[in-house]
Design a protein around this motif. Structure first.
Motif, short mmCIF file in Angstrom:
data_model
loop_
_atom_site.label_atom_id
_atom_site.label_comp_id
_atom_site.label_asym_id
_atom_site.label_seq_id
_atom_site.Cartn_x
_atom_site.Cartn_y
_atom_site.Cartn_z
N ALA A 114 4.00 69.70 11.61
CA ALA A 114 5.38 69.22 11.68
C ALA A 114 5.43 67.78 11.00
N ASN A 115 4.38 67.13 11.15
CA ASN A 115 4.45 65.58 10.80
C ASN A 115 4.36 65.69 9.17
N ASP A 116 3.57 66.67 8.55
CA ASP A 116 3.67 66.80 7.10
C ASP A 116 4.86 67.53 6.65
N GLU A 117 5.62 68.39 7.29
CA GLU A 117 6.85 68.81 6.90
C GLU A 117 8.15 67.62 7.05
N LEU A 118 7.76 66.99 7.77
CA LEU A 118 8.82 65.76 8.03
C LEU A 118 8.69 64.81 6.89
N GLN A 119 7.71 64.92 6.17
CA GLN A 119 7.42 63.93 5.15
C GLN A 119 8.11 64.30 3.62
N PRO B 299 10.77 66.32 0.67
CA PRO B 299 12.23 66.06 0.23
C PRO B 299 13.31 66.46 1.22
N ALA B 300 13.20 67.67 1.81
CA ALA B 300 14.36 68.28 2.56
C ALA B 300 14.69 67.24 3.80
N TRP B 301 13.53 66.58 4.39
CA TRP B 301 13.59 65.84 5.59
C TRP B 301 13.79 64.26 5.32
N PHE B 302 12.63 63.54 5.69
CA PHE B 302 12.90 61.89 5.33
C PHE B 302 12.51 61.75 3.87
N ASP B 303 11.92 62.43 3.02
CA ASP B 303 11.52 62.22 1.96
C ASP B 303 10.91 60.83 1.59
N THR B 304 9.56 60.92 2.41
CA THR B 304 9.14 59.46 2.60
C THR B 304 8.32 58.70 1.19
N ALA B 305 8.28 59.69 0.25
CA ALA B 305 7.85 59.11 -1.04
C ALA B 305 9.12 58.34 -1.69
N LYS B 306 10.19 58.92 -1.27
CA LYS B 306 11.45 57.94 -1.99
C LYS B 306 11.93 56.99 -1.19
N LEU C 39 22.10 60.47 17.17
CA LEU C 39 22.42 60.78 15.75
C LEU C 39 22.63 61.88 15.44
N LYS C 40 23.48 62.27 14.16
CA LYS C 40 23.54 63.49 13.62
C LYS C 40 22.66 63.30 12.43
N ARG C 41 21.51 64.27 12.28
CA ARG C 41 20.82 64.34 11.18
C ARG C 41 21.59 64.63 9.99
N SER C 42 22.54 65.38 9.96
CA SER C 42 23.42 65.72 8.83
C SER C 42 24.37 64.65 8.30
N ASP C 43 24.19 63.49 9.15
CA ASP C 43 25.00 62.26 8.58
C ASP C 43 24.17 61.53 7.70
N PHE C 44 22.88 61.84 7.64
CA PHE C 44 21.99 61.14 6.90
C PHE C 44 21.29 61.92 5.77
N LYS C 45 21.83 63.26 5.80
CA LYS C 45 21.06 64.27 4.93
C LYS C 45 19.69 64.64 5.24
N ILE C 46 19.32 64.79 6.57
CA ILE C 46 18.03 64.94 6.91
C ILE C 46 17.87 66.41 7.36
N GLY C 47 17.01 67.22 6.71
CA GLY C 47 16.95 68.58 6.94
C GLY C 47 18.08 69.52 6.29
N GLU C 48 17.91 69.48 4.91
CA GLU C 48 18.60 70.12 3.82
C GLU C 48 18.41 71.23 3.62
N GLY C 49 19.09 72.05 2.88
CA GLY C 49 18.35 73.43 2.32
C GLY C 49 18.30 74.48 3.55
N GLU C 50 17.32 74.99 3.54
CA GLU C 50 16.94 76.25 4.56
C GLU C 50 17.04 75.53 5.86
N TRP C 51 16.83 74.23 6.08
CA TRP C 51 16.75 73.64 7.31
C TRP C 51 18.48 73.19 7.98
N ALA C 52 19.38 73.47 6.98
CA ALA C 52 20.46 72.93 7.38
C ALA C 52 21.29 73.91 8.32
N ASP C 53 20.50 74.86 8.86
CA ASP C 53 21.36 75.80 9.70
C ASP C 53 21.10 75.14 11.03
N THR C 54 21.13 76.14 12.11
CA THR C 54 21.04 75.64 13.53
C THR C 54 19.65 75.99 14.14
#
Length: 189
Positions: free
Chosen positions: A88-93, A95-102, A157-172
Motif C-alpha cells: 500500500a505504501n509503494d502504491e500510494l507513491q 502517479p495515480a495517487w500522491f505522485d511523490t516524485a513530482k 477531505l475529498k481525494r477527488s478535490d486533489f486528483k488523488i486516486g485517478e484512473g482505475e482508482w477513481a471508482d468507489t
C-alpha cells in the motif's frame, strides 16, 4: 479600619481579574514533532483502513490572549506514509495517487483563526496537495496540560478535490472521503 476579606474570597476575586497564574494567557511557538501525530482513515472495499505520516515539520505562533492573530504552518513528507503494508505504501507513491516524485510534500498555511469559546477554534488555511490548493477549515481543540498545549483537530477531505486516486482508482473501491486527525504538542513559552 477596612475589614479583611477571607482568603477564599480573595482567591476567587484574584482569579476573576486574572491575577493568578492559571488565569494568565499562554503562548505556544514550538511544536514537538516527536510527540505530535498525523493520521488518516478511509474505506477500501467497505473495510476501514488506518494510516499515518511520520515525517512532518510544523510551525506555530499561538497566544491564547490573541488567538485571532495566530499562525500555523505544516509541511508533510508524503513518502513517510504508512498505510498498513509495504504494498500500500509503494502504491500510494505512484502517479495515480500522491505522485511523490513530482509532489513530495503537502503543505498547510493558516490564513485566519475564528474563536468559538471553551478552547475551541476554527483555523482556516490553504492546503496544497499534488499541486492543487484548496481553502479548508479545521476545527481545533486546545488542551492545556502541565505547561504543554495539545492542539487536536480533524477534518474531512475529498481525494477527488486533489486528483488523488485517478484512473482505475477513481471508482468507489476507495472512498472519496478521507478523515484526517492530528495532535500537535507544543510547550508553553
Amino acid at each position: 479600619m477596612t475589614p479583611r476579606l477571607p482568603c477564599f474570597t480573595a482567591w476567587v476575586a484574584a482569579l476573576v481579574v486574572g491575577a493568578l497564574p492559571c488565569a494568565q494567557a499562554a503562548e505556544y511557538t514550538q511544536v514537538n514533532e516527536t510527540a505530535s501525530t498525523i493520521s488518516f482513515t478511509y474505506k477500501q472495499f467497505s473495510s476501514r483502513v488506518y494510516g499515518t505520516f511520520s515525517k512532518f515539520k510544523a510551525t506555530l505562533d499561538f497566544n491564547t490572549a490573541a488567538p485571532s492573530a495566530a499562525h500555523a504552518a505544516l509541511t508533510i513528507q508524503l513518502n513517510s506514509i504508512d498505510a498498513g503494508s509495504s504494498d500500500a505504501n509503494d502504491e500510494l507513491q505512484k502517479p495515480a495517487w500522491f505522485d511523490t516524485a513530482k509532489y513530495p510534500e503537502a503543505t498547510f498555511e493558516s490564513t485566519g483563526v475564528k474563536v468559538l469559546g471553551d478552547n475551541r477554534y476554527v483555523i482556516t488555511g490553504k492546503l496544497t496537495l499534488r499541486g492543487v490548493t484548496q481553502v479548508v477549515e479545521v476545527p481545533v481543540l486546545l488542551k492545556a496540560e502541565n505547561a504543554i498545549g495539545i492542539f487536536e483537530g480533524q477534518l474531512k477531505l475529498k481525494r477527488s478535490d486533489f486528483k488523488i486516486g485517478e484512473g482505475e482508482w477513481a471508482d468507489t473501491a476507495v472512498s472519496d472521503v478521507i478523515n484526517i486527525k492530528f495532535k500537535m504538542v507544543a510547550p508553553q513559552q
